[in-house]
Write an enzyme that holds these catalytic residues in place. Sequence first.
Site, PDB file in Angstrom:
ATOM      1  N   GLU A 150      90.365 -15.019  14.756  1.00  0.00           N
ATOM      2  CA  GLU A 150      91.461 -14.272  14.167  1.00  0.00           C
ATOM      3  C   GLU A 150      91.951 -12.737  15.031  1.00  0.00           C
ATOM      4  OE1 GLU A 150      88.585 -13.865  10.347  1.00  0.00           O
ATOM      5  OE2 GLU A 150      87.458 -12.956  11.957  1.00  0.00           O
ATOM      6  N   GLU A 308      88.708 -20.934   7.017  1.00  0.00           N
ATOM      7  CA  GLU A 308      86.760 -20.475   7.069  1.00  0.00           C
ATOM      8  C   GLU A 308      86.952 -20.007   5.540  1.00  0.00           C
ATOM      9  OE1 GLU A 308      85.980 -17.145   9.580  1.00  0.00           O
ATOM     10  OE2 GLU A 308      86.231 -17.752  11.238  1.00  0.00           O
TER      11      GLU A 308
END
Length: 680
Positions: A150, A308
């Site tokens: 991320e 995710e």
Amino acid sequence: MVHNKLQKIWYGGDYNPEQWDEATWDEDIRMFKLAGIDVATINVFSWAIVQRGEDTYDFTFLDEMMEKLYKNGVYVCLATGTGAHPAWMAKTYTDILRTDFDGRKRKFGGRHNSCPNSPTYRKYASRMAEKLANRYQNHPALVLWHVSNEYGGYCYCDNCTTAFRQWLKRKYDSLQAVNKAWNTNFWGHTFYDWDEIVLPNGLSEEWGSGRNTNFQGISLDYRRFQSDSLLTCYKLERDAIRKHDQQIPITTNLMGLYEELDYFSWAKEMDVISWDNYPSIDTPESLTAMTHDLMRGLKSGQPFLLMEQTPSQQNWQPYNSLKRPGVMRLWSYQAVAHGADSVLFFQLRRSVGATEKFHGAVIEHVGHEHTRVFKETSKLGNELMKLDNRIIGSRVTAKVAIVFDWENRWGVHLSSGPSVALDYVTEVHKYYEVFYDNNIPIDLIGTDENLENYDVVIAPVLYMIKEGYATKVEEFVEHGGTFITTFFSGIVNENDLVTLGGYPGQLRNLLGIWVEEIDALPPNQKNQIVMKKSWGKLEGSYTCNLLFDLLHTEGAEVLASYGSDFYRGMPVVTKNHYGNGEAFYIASSPDKEFLSGFLKNICAEKAITPLVKTKPGVEVTKREMGETAYLFVLNHQNHPAYFDLGEIQAVDLLSGSTFTGECSIDAKDVLVLQQSTKVN
């Protein structure tokens, strides 16, 4: 690009065995088998465990985990672990620490606290990636490389200052070119030496956490620079892996509509797009669908990976609601319906402590399989095994595209006026939502995308016109395409300098209009869109708000005019014939009723029809491979609903039932309908 070791939709997610003992690992694996989990992402935050000192590496833990997972039928997405540097590194090399927007040097803590332009960080991160690749390149468990985690956040340290000046030298060659691009004669900002350029943050040009700036030129370039800097970190690790492994795909997990990075430029460097989907309980299903389509559009429609999602709840939102029964399964299939070839979770087991201990997991703190979440997870895992390899690699095709551009988004949000209420994503979503509600496939594309495959291209709030883009759109329309754009479009070039000669600048000839003024009113103050004559189901008056372009026609036909204020009677919706196509301009932000009727008329003229007729709340998408088509029917409502397949005959791959004509679907349920022959 799903690796051929596992020819099915991947199922699993992030696993942090370093937080647990060996007895727990064995119990986890037993439960993985019950749930049908076949892929685990490991080593996301294990840098401090694997590298305990300057030249001290210990792969014992990873060796054991790779073997244990593989022997038990679980493949591995192996992360490089570089999303959080070790404490010893921050202590020894302070250049690795970021400086924040307000000029404060960070200490060790949190994550993503590494300066992307730190030579120390780049050296050790790429070295770690290379050591992992050298060690595990041929491991039979490995199906994907996961670089860092991320990426995000900006840095304003001395490393970044030096690197930014070098970046500017490469881009502009001379200070004269920089001064011209940034319009530095304004407020006496002319630069005579590269060292006079300081970073745009809370100590210089920006305020409000970067939402406001005195000089859009430097702020735009700093966002480009920081996006490029973080991308360079990704590329260094990717290239280090490629020295040893030329086969296994490499990715990093993106964050959907995250504003700070230009994901279209990132996509060019990634083998496969992966992203993390975390809607809240009140996020419109259409916005989630739009984000899936945007992620798919980053690489021209290539299937992506859902890296995710939570099986139950987040921990970081203001109100961390549970996913209601059936919703996890429903939203997982929504991802697959829009192009995902995986369903992966964060996390597989809940952490015992720290900030993510209340983030949902497949295995809850109680530690056994007798939970609602685990039972739902197991049901979905068994269904995905039943689907086998039939879905993976299939694609969504669309005749309508919406242009989404991160640099344009930055420009809109950094603009000093005309309205604080103008939000780029909101305006894009307004147009997307109409197609979503009508089950019409749509692509979200960047400005580099070829337009030939589309009948209709929509570019809401195309404030920034990059070099060559106006010509691309003109050619598209000239050859028969339909182009739609809106208020606050065609205003500036890529440096945020106004295109003189009247708005909408380079689009003026294509649209057959020029805009004299732009009125901005509080969102609760409305005007009216009054149709000149009926057009399809559009007739009478509709409301509009936010911004109001006061425009004059230069050959365009007026479809509707304003209904009130001093510009009553001036054009608000126009159509211009250009070559064999048409270009439309909507000069204000219209209500949903108008927009729905307008876009339905456009689709009717282009013979673009819904995939399936449904009631509101029932979503239908289609993925295709060769002559086989898969219709996904998703009921987002809390009650059963009906849909009409017409003459289509299809078999639900989940239940084996045959469907045709008018059909029903249970609340929060999903159907995956396979058609033997592709139907347009």
